[in-house]
Design an enzyme around this catalytic site. Structure first.
Site, PDB file in Angstrom:
ATOM      1  N   ASP A  82       1.204  -1.046  -0.339  1.00 36.15           N
ATOM      2  CA  ASP A  82       0.405   0.077   0.060  1.00 36.15           C
ATOM      3  C   ASP A  82       0.651   1.177  -0.204  1.00 36.15           C
ATOM      4  O   ASP A  82       0.804   2.206   0.323  1.00 36.15           O
ATOM      5  CB  ASP A  82      -0.679  -0.207   0.938  1.00 36.15           C
ATOM      6  CG  ASP A  82      -0.042  -0.087   2.268  1.00 36.15           C
ATOM      7  OD1 ASP A  82       1.031   0.074   2.731  1.00 36.15           O
ATOM      8  OD2 ASP A  82      -0.852   0.095   3.554  1.00 36.15           O
ATOM      9  N   GLY A 136       9.298  29.518 -16.356  1.00 36.24           N
ATOM     10  CA  GLY A 136       8.987  30.283 -16.792  1.00 36.24           C
ATOM     11  C   GLY A 136       9.334  31.568 -16.043  1.00 36.24           C
ATOM     12  O   GLY A 136       9.833  31.796 -17.026  1.00 36.24           O
ATOM     13  N   LYS A 151       9.590  41.775 -11.481  1.00 38.05           N
ATOM     14  CA  LYS A 151       9.230  41.021 -12.584  1.00 38.05           C
ATOM     15  C   LYS A 151       7.335  40.846 -11.556  1.00 38.05           C
ATOM     16  O   LYS A 151       7.896  41.472 -10.317  1.00 38.05           O
ATOM     17  CB  LYS A 151       8.889  39.879 -11.856  1.00 38.05           C
ATOM     18  CG  LYS A 151       9.237  38.707 -10.781  1.00 38.05           C
ATOM     19  CD  LYS A 151       9.509  37.306 -11.420  1.00 38.05           C
ATOM     20  CE  LYS A 151       9.768  36.653  -9.874  1.00 38.05           C
ATOM     21  NZ  LYS A 151      10.112  35.061  -9.702  1.00 38.05           N
TER      22      LYS A 151
END
Length: 310
Positions: free
Chosen positions: A34, A223, A190
């Site tokens: 599991d 990015g 930014k």
């Protein structure tokens, strides 16, 4: 001392063991059907100075549980001192309440590590240095700056290099590298309209004709780096590379970097390399094992760790 490793980055663990000229301790770290983590240490560690080598990188929760259970196993086996060596501390970006009713997960994880039985933590380039204060045990936050500086000096004419911080929050880190090589500093202004998305607004500094090197601690989606590289080239930079400590590089990031205007992305091997990274033509890795290995040796012999960076 005893060197114990989980499954997060066995290549780095073996490199650290080779640097220290010590074998990795024989132990089993596996899963039940599991996916429950099971640990068994097959050597006597009573009275030993034990170091657990384990990044909490992807899959972060599985690797964190391995670290906690390894720590508990060593504590119950009467290890004299347990040091959690975490090259990449995975929850470091959640170091404050970013909105109402949100957790401070970095503090929660530090509590878990302490309660599991760690006596000391050794990590590399925390996303926020104040996370050291989240631990109630001694914590050494190493920096990869010396390794990066040596590589920059080997591959670039430092007289024509401009060090760039990809955001205002990383200025201290970038200034540290710039000061070591005598380069000027620029900053990318930014904003983030939403999590994981960044937009470049302005370039602070004159980058015309300069070989720009972005310095940061984490690259995840890629990015920010791709957008920053485009903005710097539009501002007149001759080329743009990036030196990042932790190459998280989540799904699609390596391809995004590979198809970008970045000349090169250099990351340390604090996180295990993926097949996508190997296939990307402009991603290179720096060995961090000598730095971490030396810090471990100094910790074991009660010598100064901070003098490594003087």
């Amino acid at each position: 001392m005893k060197l114990v490793t989980g499954n997060s980055n066995r290549a780095l663990a073996q490199a650290i063991a080779s640097y220290l000229e010590l074998p990795l301790t024989d132990c089993t770290v596996r899963r039940f059907a599991d996916k429950e983590v099971y640990v068994e240490v097959h050597e006597n560690v009573r009275g030993e100075d034990a170091f657990i080598l384990q990044s909490t990188s992807f899959p972060a929760n599985d690797n964190l549980m391995e670290l906690l259970i390894l720590t508990d196993a060593l504590r119950r086996s009467s290890a004299r001192r347990i040091t959690a060596v975490i090259p990449y501390f995975g929850y470091a970006r959640q170091d404050r309440k970013s909105a109402p009713r949100t957790p401070i997960s970095a503090k929660l994880v530090s509590n878990l590590i302490t309660q599991a039985g760690a006596n000391r933590v050794l990590t590399l380039d925390l996303h926020a240095s104040q996370i050291q204060g989240f631990f109630d045990i001694p914590t050494d936050n190493l920096t990869a700056a010396p390794v990066m500086v040596r590589d920059i000096q080997d591959h670039y004419d430092v007289k024509n290099v401009m060090i760039v911080s990809p955001d205002v929050g990383g200025v201290v880190r970038a200034r540290n590298v710039a000061g070591r090589i005598g380069a000027n500093l620029a900053i990318v202004d930014k904003r983030r309209p939403r999590a994981g998305v960044s937009e470049v607004m302005n370039i602070i500094g004159d980058v015309r004709g300069q070989a720009c090197i972005l310095i940061d601690d984490i690259v995840d989606s890629g990015g920010t780096l791709v957008n920053a590289a485009e903005a710097l080239l539009k501002a007149g930079a001759s080329e743009v590379s990036a030196y990042i400590t932790h190459g998280v590089l989540s799904e699609g990031a390596s391809e995004r970097i590979g198809g970008s205007m970045l000349k090169e992305l250099v990351v340390t091997d604090s996180i295990e390399e993926t097949e996508a990274q190997r296939l990307a033509g402009n991603i290179r890795r720096l060995a961090i094992a000598p730095l971490i290995g030396e810090a471990i040796a100094r910790t074991a012999s009660e010598q100064s760790v901070s003098s490594l960076f003087d």
